[in-house]
Design a protein around this motif. Structure first.
Motif, PDB file in Angstrom:
ATOM      1  N   ILE A  14      34.044   2.793  18.063  1.00  0.00           N
ATOM      2  CA  ILE A  14      34.846   1.863  17.268  1.00  0.00           C
ATOM      3  C   ILE A  14      36.072   1.365  18.032  1.00  0.00           C
ATOM      4  CG2 ILE A  14      34.081   2.767  15.049  1.00  0.00           C
ATOM      5  CD1 ILE A  14      36.719   4.352  14.927  1.00  0.00           C
ATOM      6  N   ASP A  15      36.277   1.877  19.251  1.00  0.00           N
ATOM      7  CA  ASP A  15      37.432   1.453  20.051  1.00  0.00           C
ATOM      8  C   ASP A  15      37.094   1.582  21.529  1.00  0.00           C
ATOM      9  OD1 ASP A  15      39.913   0.862  21.113  1.00  0.00           O
ATOM     10  OD2 ASP A  15      40.839   2.743  20.496  1.00  0.00           O
ATOM     11  N   ASP A  16      36.868   0.448  22.203  1.00  0.00           N
ATOM     12  CA  ASP A  16      36.574   0.490  23.633  1.00  0.00           C
ATOM     13  C   ASP A  16      37.735  -0.058  24.462  1.00  0.00           C
ATOM     14  OD1 ASP A  16      36.405  -2.217  23.154  1.00  0.00           O
ATOM     15  OD2 ASP A  16      34.410  -2.473  23.999  1.00  0.00           O
ATOM     16  N   LYS A  17      38.933  -0.061  23.878  1.00  0.00           N
ATOM     17  CA  LYS A  17      40.119  -0.572  24.580  1.00  0.00           C
ATOM     18  C   LYS A  17      40.904   0.582  25.201  1.00  0.00           C
ATOM     19  CE  LYS A  17      39.359  -4.711  22.862  1.00  0.00           C
ATOM     20  NZ  LYS A  17      38.011  -4.560  22.377  1.00  0.00           N
ATOM     21  N   VAL A  18      41.483   0.304  26.367  1.00  0.00           N
ATOM     22  CA  VAL A  18      42.305   1.297  27.053  1.00  0.00           C
ATOM     23  C   VAL A  18      43.703   0.713  27.233  1.00  0.00           C
ATOM     24  CG1 VAL A  18      42.593   2.650  29.156  1.00  0.00           C
ATOM     25  CG2 VAL A  18      40.307   2.181  28.294  1.00  0.00           C
ATOM     26  N   PRO A  19      44.732   1.350  26.649  1.00  0.00           N
ATOM     27  CA  PRO A  19      46.092   0.829  26.830  1.00  0.00           C
ATOM     28  C   PRO A  19      46.608   1.136  28.233  1.00  0.00           C
ATOM     29  CG  PRO A  19      46.132   2.817  25.504  1.00  0.00           C
ATOM     30  CD  PRO A  19      44.686   2.510  25.778  1.00  0.00           C
ATOM     31  N   LEU A  20      47.293   0.182  28.812  1.00  0.00           N
ATOM     32  CA  LEU A  20      47.894   0.353  30.126  1.00  0.00           C
ATOM     33  C   LEU A  20      49.409   0.330  29.998  1.00  0.00           C
ATOM     34  CD1 LEU A  20      45.659  -2.079  32.215  1.00  0.00           C
ATOM     35  CD2 LEU A  20      45.425   0.394  32.002  1.00  0.00           C
ATOM     36  N   GLU A  21      50.067   0.740  31.057  1.00  0.00           N
ATOM     37  CA  GLU A  21      51.517   0.715  31.080  1.00  0.00           C
ATOM     38  C   GLU A  21      52.001  -0.722  30.915  1.00  0.00           C
ATOM     39  OE1 GLU A  21      55.036   2.726  33.755  1.00  0.00           O
ATOM     40  OE2 GLU A  21      53.130   2.293  34.677  1.00  0.00           O
ATOM     41  N   GLY A  22      53.020  -0.910  30.138  1.00  0.00           N
ATOM     42  CA  GLY A  22      53.564  -2.240  29.918  1.00  0.00           C
ATOM     43  C   GLY A  22      52.959  -2.956  28.727  1.00  0.00           C
ATOM     44  N   GLY A  23      52.086  -2.268  27.973  1.00  0.00           N
ATOM     45  CA  GLY A  23      51.520  -2.854  26.776  1.00  0.00           C
ATOM     46  C   GLY A  23      50.219  -3.611  26.960  1.00  0.00           C
ATOM     47  N   ALA A  24      49.739  -3.742  28.188  1.00  0.00           N
ATOM     48  CA  ALA A  24      48.470  -4.433  28.419  1.00  0.00           C
ATOM     49  C   ALA A  24      47.309  -3.566  27.932  1.00  0.00           C
ATOM     50  CB  ALA A  24      48.303  -4.753  29.898  1.00  0.00           C
ATOM     51  N   VAL A  25      46.205  -4.218  27.586  1.00  0.00           N
ATOM     52  CA  VAL A  25      45.019  -3.521  27.105  1.00  0.00           C
ATOM     53  C   VAL A  25      43.810  -4.074  27.850  1.00  0.00           C
ATOM     54  CG1 VAL A  25      43.564  -3.072  25.101  1.00  0.00           C
ATOM     55  CG2 VAL A  25      46.020  -3.194  24.820  1.00  0.00           C
ATOM     56  N   VAL A  26      42.924  -3.163  28.311  1.00  0.00           N
ATOM     57  CA  VAL A  26      41.688  -3.579  28.980  1.00  0.00           C
ATOM     58  C   VAL A  26      40.508  -2.878  28.322  1.00  0.00           C
ATOM     59  CG1 VAL A  26      42.814  -4.019  31.206  1.00  0.00           C
ATOM     60  CG2 VAL A  26      41.851  -1.772  30.736  1.00  0.00           C
ATOM     61  N   LYS A  27      39.313  -3.438  28.521  1.00  0.00           N
ATOM     62  CA  LYS A  27      38.100  -2.825  27.987  1.00  0.00           C
ATOM     63  C   LYS A  27      37.691  -1.648  28.868  1.00  0.00           C
ATOM     64  CE  LYS A  27      33.228  -3.565  27.109  1.00  0.00           C
ATOM     65  NZ  LYS A  27      32.983  -2.195  27.496  1.00  0.00           N
ATOM     66  N   ASP A  28      37.279  -0.552  28.228  1.00  0.00           N
ATOM     67  CA  ASP A  28      36.764   0.611  28.945  1.00  0.00           C
ATOM     68  C   ASP A  28      35.395   0.248  29.512  1.00  0.00           C
ATOM     69  OD1 ASP A  28      35.637   3.122  29.679  1.00  0.00           O
ATOM     70  OD2 ASP A  28      36.955   4.119  28.261  1.00  0.00           O
ATOM     71  N   ALA A  29      35.203   0.436  30.800  1.00  0.00           N
ATOM     72  CA  ALA A  29      33.950   0.054  31.452  1.00  0.00           C
ATOM     73  C   ALA A  29      32.794   0.988  31.103  1.00  0.00           C
ATOM     74  CB  ALA A  29      34.141   0.025  32.964  1.00  0.00           C
ATOM     75  N   ALA A  30      33.081   2.194  30.632  1.00  0.00           N
ATOM     76  CA  ALA A  30      32.027   3.181  30.390  1.00  0.00           C
ATOM     77  C   ALA A  30      31.407   3.083  28.998  1.00  0.00           C
ATOM     78  CB  ALA A  30      32.577   4.589  30.610  1.00  0.00           C
ATOM     79  N   ILE A  31      32.140   2.563  28.012  1.00  0.00           N
ATOM     80  CA  ILE A  31      31.635   2.498  26.643  1.00  0.00           C
ATOM     81  C   ILE A  31      31.824   1.092  26.080  1.00  0.00           C
ATOM     82  CG2 ILE A  31      31.968   4.942  26.120  1.00  0.00           C
ATOM     83  CD1 ILE A  31      34.612   4.238  24.784  1.00  0.00           C
ATOM     84  N   THR A  32      31.048   0.777  25.034  1.00  0.00           N
ATOM     85  CA  THR A  32      31.116  -0.545  24.414  1.00  0.00           C
ATOM     86  C   THR A  32      31.243  -0.388  22.908  1.00  0.00           C
ATOM     87  OG1 THR A  32      29.705  -1.438  26.154  1.00  0.00           O
ATOM     88  CG2 THR A  32      29.905  -2.747  24.146  1.00  0.00           C
ATOM     89  N   GLU A  33      32.172  -1.107  22.325  1.00  0.00           N
ATOM     90  CA  GLU A  33      32.375  -1.075  20.880  1.00  0.00           C
ATOM     91  C   GLU A  33      31.111  -1.530  20.164  1.00  0.00           C
ATOM     92  OE1 GLU A  33      35.394  -3.171  17.750  1.00  0.00           O
ATOM     93  OE2 GLU A  33      36.228  -2.475  19.656  1.00  0.00           O
ATOM     94  N   GLY A  34      30.709  -0.772  19.129  1.00  0.00           N
ATOM     95  CA  GLY A  34      29.511  -1.092  18.370  1.00  0.00           C
ATOM     96  C   GLY A  34      28.246  -0.423  18.902  1.00  0.00           C
ATOM     97  N   GLN A  35      28.308   0.146  20.094  1.00  0.00           N
ATOM     98  CA  GLN A  35      27.161   0.817  20.705  1.00  0.00           C
ATOM     99  C   GLN A  35      27.005   2.217  20.120  1.00  0.00           C
ATOM    100  OE1 GLN A  35      25.204  -0.624  23.121  1.00  0.00           O
ATOM    101  NE2 GLN A  35      23.882   1.139  23.189  1.00  0.00           N
ATOM    102  N   VAL A  36      25.756   2.662  19.960  1.00  0.00           N
ATOM    103  CA  VAL A  36      25.461   3.993  19.434  1.00  0.00           C
ATOM    104  C   VAL A  36      25.271   4.958  20.607  1.00  0.00           C
ATOM    105  CG1 VAL A  36      23.832   5.366  18.081  1.00  0.00           C
ATOM    106  CG2 VAL A  36      24.407   3.047  17.364  1.00  0.00           C
ATOM    107  N   TYR A  37      25.888   6.127  20.515  1.00  0.00           N
ATOM    108  CA  TYR A  37      25.801   7.159  21.545  1.00  0.00           C
ATOM    109  C   TYR A  37      25.440   8.491  20.894  1.00  0.00           C
ATOM    110  CZ  TYR A  37      28.431   3.759  24.294  1.00  0.00           C
ATOM    111  OH  TYR A  37      28.843   2.618  24.941  1.00  0.00           O
ATOM    112  N   THR A  38      24.951   9.437  21.696  1.00  0.00           N
ATOM    113  CA  THR A  38      24.651  10.791  21.238  1.00  0.00           C
ATOM    114  C   THR A  38      25.633  11.745  21.901  1.00  0.00           C
ATOM    115  OG1 THR A  38      22.325  10.221  21.004  1.00  0.00           O
ATOM    116  CG2 THR A  38      22.871  12.559  21.056  1.00  0.00           C
ATOM    117  N   LEU A  39      26.215  12.643  21.120  1.00  0.00           N
ATOM    118  CA  LEU A  39      27.198  13.593  21.651  1.00  0.00           C
ATOM    119  C   LEU A  39      26.504  14.717  22.412  1.00  0.00           C
ATOM    120  CD1 LEU A  39      29.602  13.948  18.596  1.00  0.00           C
ATOM    121  CD2 LEU A  39      29.785  12.394  20.537  1.00  0.00           C
TER     122      LEU A  39
END
Length: 121
Positions: A14-39
């Motif tokens: 439900i959250d594939d964003k990674v906060p960076l220093e200075g308030g910027a936000v980037v997408k996490d390259a390893a996971i995608t929002e809405g994608q189903v994964y198994t723990l």
């Protein structure tokens, strides 16, 4: 909201964003929002920058983010995932009865709901 995660459970990102220093936000390259994964792992994790948190590791996914700090395959924060619920209405129906689990297992029998005609009788 509290979730009870367990190994083998399917979850949705439900959250594939990674906060960076200075308030910027980037997408996490390893996971995608809405994608189903198994723990494949669930537990408390500790990181000297992020502190202690409930972490999860996903089957087929290597987080890679921890390598900069010397931690191979660091767990993702569990708050970034929610359990996959196959019957969405069951979660809403369960809210009416506090003694019922939030997401009943698929093999559980359907709960009988009284109709207005039955209530009048």
């Amino acid at each position: 909201m509290t979730y009870q995660f367990h190994v083998g459970q399917q979850v949705v990102c439900i959250d594939d964003k990674v906060p960076l220093e200075g308030g910027a936000v980037v997408k996490d390259a390893a996971i995608t929002e809405g994608q189903v994964y198994t723990l494949r792992w669930v537990g408390m994790a500790s990181h000297y920058v992020f502190g202690s948190y409930l972490g999860v590791k996903l089957e087929g996914v290597d987080s890679k983010f921890g390598e900069a700090w010397g931690v191979k395959d660091a767990p993702f924060a569990a708050r970034r995932f929610r359990p996959l619920v196959k019957d969405r209405m069951a979660s809403l129906r369960a809210l009416q009865n506090p003694n019922q689990p939030i997401a009943p297992a698929p093999e559980e029998p359907k709960r009988r709901v009284t109709t207005k005609e039955e209530e009048k009788a």
